[in-house]
Design a protein around this motif. Structure first.
Motif, PDB file in Angstrom:
ATOM      1  N   MET A   7       0.855  -1.199   0.000  1.00 49.76           N
ATOM      2  CA  MET A   7       0.000   0.000   0.000  1.00 49.76           C
ATOM      3  C   MET A   7       0.888   1.247   0.000  1.00 49.76           C
ATOM      4  O   MET A   7       0.894   2.033   0.947  1.00 49.76           O
ATOM      5  CB  MET A   7      -0.916  -0.002   1.221  1.00 49.76           C
ATOM      6  N   ALA A   8       1.658   1.371  -1.068  1.00 51.68           N
ATOM      7  CA  ALA A   8       2.639   2.451  -1.160  1.00 51.68           C
ATOM      8  C   ALA A   8       1.994   3.823  -1.109  1.00 51.68           C
ATOM      9  O   ALA A   8       2.624   4.786  -0.694  1.00 51.68           O
ATOM     10  CB  ALA A   8       3.454   2.303  -2.441  1.00 51.68           C
ATOM     11  N   ASP A   9       0.725   3.923  -1.528  1.00 51.01           N
ATOM     12  CA  ASP A   9       0.066   5.228  -1.519  1.00 51.01           C
ATOM     13  C   ASP A   9      -0.297   5.682  -0.123  1.00 51.01           C
ATOM     14  O   ASP A   9      -0.787   6.785   0.081  1.00 51.01           O
ATOM     15  CB  ASP A   9      -1.190   5.195  -2.396  1.00 51.01           C
ATOM     16  N   LYS A  10      -0.089   4.827   0.886  1.00 52.98           N
ATOM     17  CA  LYS A  10      -0.397   5.206   2.260  1.00 52.98           C
ATOM     18  C   LYS A  10       0.858   5.383   3.107  1.00 52.98           C
ATOM     19  O   LYS A  10       0.775   5.603   4.311  1.00 52.98           O
ATOM     20  CB  LYS A  10      -1.302   4.162   2.905  1.00 52.98           C
ATOM     21  N   VAL A  11       2.027   5.291   2.505  1.00 53.25           N
ATOM     22  CA  VAL A  11       3.274   5.460   3.248  1.00 53.25           C
ATOM     23  C   VAL A  11       3.369   6.905   3.742  1.00 53.25           C
ATOM     24  O   VAL A  11       3.207   7.841   2.965  1.00 53.25           O
ATOM     25  CB  VAL A  11       4.500   5.139   2.358  1.00 53.25           C
ATOM     26  N   PRO A  12       3.626   7.121   5.031  1.00 52.41           N
ATOM     27  CA  PRO A  12       3.720   8.496   5.527  1.00 52.41           C
ATOM     28  C   PRO A  12       5.027   9.177   5.114  1.00 52.41           C
ATOM     29  O   PRO A  12       6.031   8.513   4.855  1.00 52.41           O
ATOM     30  CB  PRO A  12       3.652   8.331   7.046  1.00 52.41           C
ATOM     31  N   ILE A  13       4.970  10.478   5.040  1.00 47.58           N
ATOM     32  CA  ILE A  13       6.161  11.297   4.829  1.00 47.58           C
ATOM     33  C   ILE A  13       6.467  11.938   6.167  1.00 47.58           C
ATOM     34  O   ILE A  13       5.627  12.646   6.731  1.00 47.58           O
ATOM     35  CB  ILE A  13       5.935  12.397   3.765  1.00 47.58           C
ATOM     36  N   VAL A  14       7.643  11.693   6.703  1.00 40.64           N
ATOM     37  CA  VAL A  14       7.984  12.174   8.038  1.00 40.64           C
ATOM     38  C   VAL A  14       8.930  13.373   7.933  1.00 40.64           C
ATOM     39  O   VAL A  14       9.926  13.329   7.203  1.00 40.64           O
ATOM     40  CB  VAL A  14       8.642  11.069   8.883  1.00 40.64           C
ATOM     41  N   VAL A  15       8.612  14.433   8.643  1.00 44.17           N
ATOM     42  CA  VAL A  15       9.456  15.628   8.709  1.00 44.17           C
ATOM     43  C   VAL A  15       9.863  15.826  10.159  1.00 44.17           C
ATOM     44  O   VAL A  15       9.013  15.897  11.053  1.00 44.17           O
ATOM     45  CB  VAL A  15       8.708  16.877   8.205  1.00 44.17           C
ATOM     46  N   ILE A  92      13.640  11.731  -5.077  1.00 42.53           N
ATOM     47  CA  ILE A  92      14.089  10.736  -4.095  1.00 42.53           C
ATOM     48  C   ILE A  92      12.950  10.393  -3.146  1.00 42.53           C
ATOM     49  O   ILE A  92      12.692   9.220  -2.856  1.00 42.53           O
ATOM     50  CB  ILE A  92      15.314  11.266  -3.307  1.00 42.53           C
ATOM     51  N   VAL A  93      12.262  11.434  -2.656  1.00 49.17           N
ATOM     52  CA  VAL A  93      11.124  11.220  -1.761  1.00 49.17           C
ATOM     53  C   VAL A  93      10.059  10.370  -2.452  1.00 49.17           C
ATOM     54  O   VAL A  93       9.545   9.397  -1.882  1.00 49.17           O
ATOM     55  CB  VAL A  93      10.528  12.574  -1.312  1.00 49.17           C
ATOM     56  N   GLU A  94       9.736  10.733  -3.684  1.00 49.93           N
ATOM     57  CA  GLU A  94       8.686  10.016  -4.418  1.00 49.93           C
ATOM     58  C   GLU A  94       9.097   8.575  -4.704  1.00 49.93           C
ATOM     59  O   GLU A  94       8.270   7.661  -4.668  1.00 49.93           O
ATOM     60  CB  GLU A  94       8.366  10.762  -5.708  1.00 49.93           C
ATOM     61  N   ASP A  95      10.381   8.368  -4.980  1.00 52.36           N
ATOM     62  CA  ASP A  95      10.868   7.006  -5.249  1.00 52.36           C
ATOM     63  C   ASP A  95      10.786   6.142  -3.988  1.00 52.36           C
ATOM     64  O   ASP A  95      10.407   4.964  -4.055  1.00 52.36           O
ATOM     65  CB  ASP A  95      12.312   7.067  -5.759  1.00 52.36           C
ATOM     66  N   LEU A  96      11.126   6.719  -2.845  1.00 49.27           N
ATOM     67  CA  LEU A  96      11.015   5.979  -1.589  1.00 49.27           C
ATOM     68  C   LEU A  96       9.564   5.589  -1.324  1.00 49.27           C
ATOM     69  O   LEU A  96       9.280   4.463  -0.905  1.00 49.27           O
ATOM     70  CB  LEU A  96      11.555   6.825  -0.434  1.00 49.27           C
ATOM     71  N   LEU A  97       8.658   6.522  -1.579  1.00 52.58           N
ATOM     72  CA  LEU A  97       7.232   6.236  -1.355  1.00 52.58           C
ATOM     73  C   LEU A  97       6.758   5.105  -2.267  1.00 52.58           C
ATOM     74  O   LEU A  97       6.026   4.206  -1.837  1.00 52.58           O
ATOM     75  CB  LEU A  97       6.404   7.485  -1.602  1.00 52.58           C
ATOM     76  N   ARG A  98       7.189   5.144  -3.538  1.00 54.79           N
ATOM     77  CA  ARG A  98       6.794   4.080  -4.480  1.00 54.79           C
ATOM     78  C   ARG A  98       7.294   2.719  -4.038  1.00 54.79           C
ATOM     79  O   ARG A  98       6.660   1.694  -4.296  1.00 54.79           O
ATOM     80  CB  ARG A  98       7.315   4.403  -5.878  1.00 54.79           C
ATOM     81  N   ASN A  99       8.452   2.721  -3.352  1.00 59.70           N
ATOM     82  CA  ASN A  99       9.038   1.460  -2.908  1.00 59.70           C
ATOM     83  C   ASN A  99       8.627   1.076  -1.493  1.00 59.70           C
ATOM     84  O   ASN A  99       9.206   0.157  -0.903  1.00 59.70           O
ATOM     85  CB  ASN A  99      10.566   1.543  -2.995  1.00 59.70           C
TER      86      ASN A  99
END
Length: 529
Positions: A7-15, A92-99
């Motif tokens: 469920m790559a579309d639900k991976v959080p982005i952490v700041v 890079i951020v988007e690639d990590l999310l896709r993976n």
């Protein structure tokens, strides 16, 4: 380890936010290890190769524990902008999310972080909106397209051009070669976009260049664009707010100040001075020989160069002398002060940019790193629980920070550039300007100017004749003039009674004596060579 591959579309982005010395890098490292993520550094100076100590880069061992991106990718003399950073880091951020991997965005350059969270930039790769149409959707024949196309040419065809005025059609805005003086760029922007220049310091070359670049490439005033995006330098979020987990690592200010001081001392123990000397001899010394010191470009903006400038320019023998030791001690104190001030600016920036109520923004959660003995209890564990809730799609049990309600007009006032004509200095916002007017430096300039001005003449023009004796006594005591001389003066009104400065003193004396029926006029005298 991939926790979210299905469920790559639900991976959080952490700041991870926090002032220098708060512990944000440590928290990012520990959380990335725990959740199998990777760290995207958002530090402008750590992108450059070299100066590992002064820029406080993560160690090789830490980079083995967790993969880090955007570190040591630029040569010393490379020019790097926020647009360049965003164009490198966002993929890079988007690639990590896709993976299915969590990107942990962490670093001290907060506006770099903003560029990854908000759609804040205009560039050729990022279309912007004009009346709800993307730039690429305009067909070239509608009124808006024609307006955008003609804006720049109309400006440049307004003949005759002033000798100090720039023809933007002749300037390549892809790269600033610094052949055009900053003040000339600023004056051109004043004509094109006066609202924007009210919020820029006349020496903020990169921002001035960027605003001119936007006008040249898109025919849109930067101030109008900012206004259309809600009055802040940013549009909507790049990702759903529910996926963005922002954690601020906070410490008590007194503790943070002391950490900043210790941080400088530790850097010195690790060899910071030798690092600066070596780097200065290899890269910076030749620049000084050609064009003089410039600490506004590339890695040379790092805190440390400017503070140790005098020490670095001494030869080895001089550095070991009494003068050298004095310059070194001065550099240490300047570096501690600069580090503390930078930490405070980071904290203020976070409040102004991440907590504004009228800006579309994700929730910001705070953890406390004030007491290092309670790191797990008050910092790491709360952060772990917050992020765990995001990964599970639930609400964290901890409440986010309250939003700040700031009047948009007050925001404009806080950003307006105000100029002190006497000191020839510019200040951002009325609060900073008022502090300057009440400060020692401004008072010293006033004193210098007053000393150079000729004295003012106090002319006695009228008294209450029924109180002549009482008036004579008041004038005798006020101006320390013998009584017989005062009585003689009273017989030849109007007459000069004394000379004094500054004007404020003369005005106060005039006002005070008027209460006793003694009326004075203040006249300017000429300085006698």
């Amino acid at each position: 380890m991939r926790l979210f591959s299905a469920m790559a579309d639900k991976v959080p982005i952490v700041v991870i936010l926090g002032a220098t010395g708060a512990g944000k890098s440590q928290l990012a490292l520990e959380l990335a290890q725990r959740f199998g993520g990777e760290i995207v550094s958002a530090d402008a100076m750590q992108m450059y190769k070299g100066l590992n100590i002064i820029t406080n880069k993560v160690t090789a061992e830490e980079q083995r524990l967790v993969k880090h991106h955007m570190i040591d990718i630029l040569e010393t003399n490379a020019v790097n902008t926020i647009v360049d950073f965003k164009n490198k880091a966002l993929p890079i951020v988007e690639d990590l999310l896709r993976n299915g991997k969590i990107p942990f965005i962490c670093g001290g350059t907060n506006y770099y972080i903003e560029s990854l969270i908000w759609k804040i930039l205009i560039d050729e790769e990022t279309p912007y909106f004009v009346d709800k149409k993307r730039k690429g959707e305009l067909d070239g024949n509608d009124a808006e397209s024609k307006k955008l196309k003609n804006n720049v040419s109309e400006y440049n065809n307004d003949k005759p051009l002033d000798p100090d005025e720039l023809n933007l059609n002749e300037i390549d805005f892809e790269k600033d070669t610094e052949t055009i003086p900053t003040d000339k760029l600023f004056r051109s922007l004043q004509k094109i976009d006066p609202d924007r220049t009210e919020k820029l310091h006349p020496r903020e070359r990169r921002k001035i260049w960027r605003s001119l670049q936007i006008w040249k490439h898109h025919g849109v005033r930067h101030s109008e664009l900012i206004s259309s995006q809600g009055g802040v330098k940013g549009g909507g979020l790049r990702f759903p707010a529910s996926r963005i987990c922002i954690i601020e690592v906070w410490s008590d200010q007194a503790v943070l100040d002391e950490r900043c001081n210790r941080r400088v001392e530790k850097m010195i123990e690790r060899g910071m001075v030798n690092e600066l000397i070596s780097f200065h001899d290899q890269h910076n010394k030749t620049r000084f020989d050609v064009s003089g010191p410039d600490y506004n470009q590339g890695i040379f903006q790092s805190i440390g160069f400017k503070e140790f400038h005098a020490y670095l320019n001494l030869n080895p023998e001089q550095r070991d002398s009494e003068q050298g030791r004095a310059e070194f001690s001065k550099g240490v104190q300047l570096l501690k002060t600069a580090t503390r001030q930078y930490a405070r600016r980071q904290a203020k920036w976070m409040k102004k940019r991440f907590l504004l109520e009228h800006r579309e923004s994700p929730a910001v959660y705070r953890v406390d790193s004030t007491d290092p003995t309670q790191w797990d209890e008050k910092c790491y564990k709360p952060a772990e629980r917050i992020l765990q809730a995001f990964t599970e799609g639930t609400e964290p049990d901890q409440a986010p920070l309250a939003r700040l309600t700031i009047n948009p007009e007050q925001m404009d006032e806080n950003m307006r550039i105000l100029h002190c004509d006497l000191c020839q200095r510019d200040f951002t916002g009325s609060h900073q300007f008022k502090n300057h007017l009440n400060g020692k430096k401004h008072a010293a300039v006033l004193k210098t100017i007053a000393a150079a001005e000729p004295p003012l003449s106090l002319v006695l023009v009228k008294i209450d004749e029924s109180r002549k004796v009482e008036t004579a006594k008041i004038l005798k005591n006020t101006f320390e003039i013998p009584l017989h001389e005062v009585l003689a003066l009273l017989e030849r009104i109007p007459c000069e009674i004394t000379r004094l400065k500054p004007r404020t003193r003369a005005e106060n004396m005039k006002k005070c004596l008027a209460k006793h029926g003694i009326h004075l006029e203040i006249e300017q005298t000429k300085m006698i060579d």
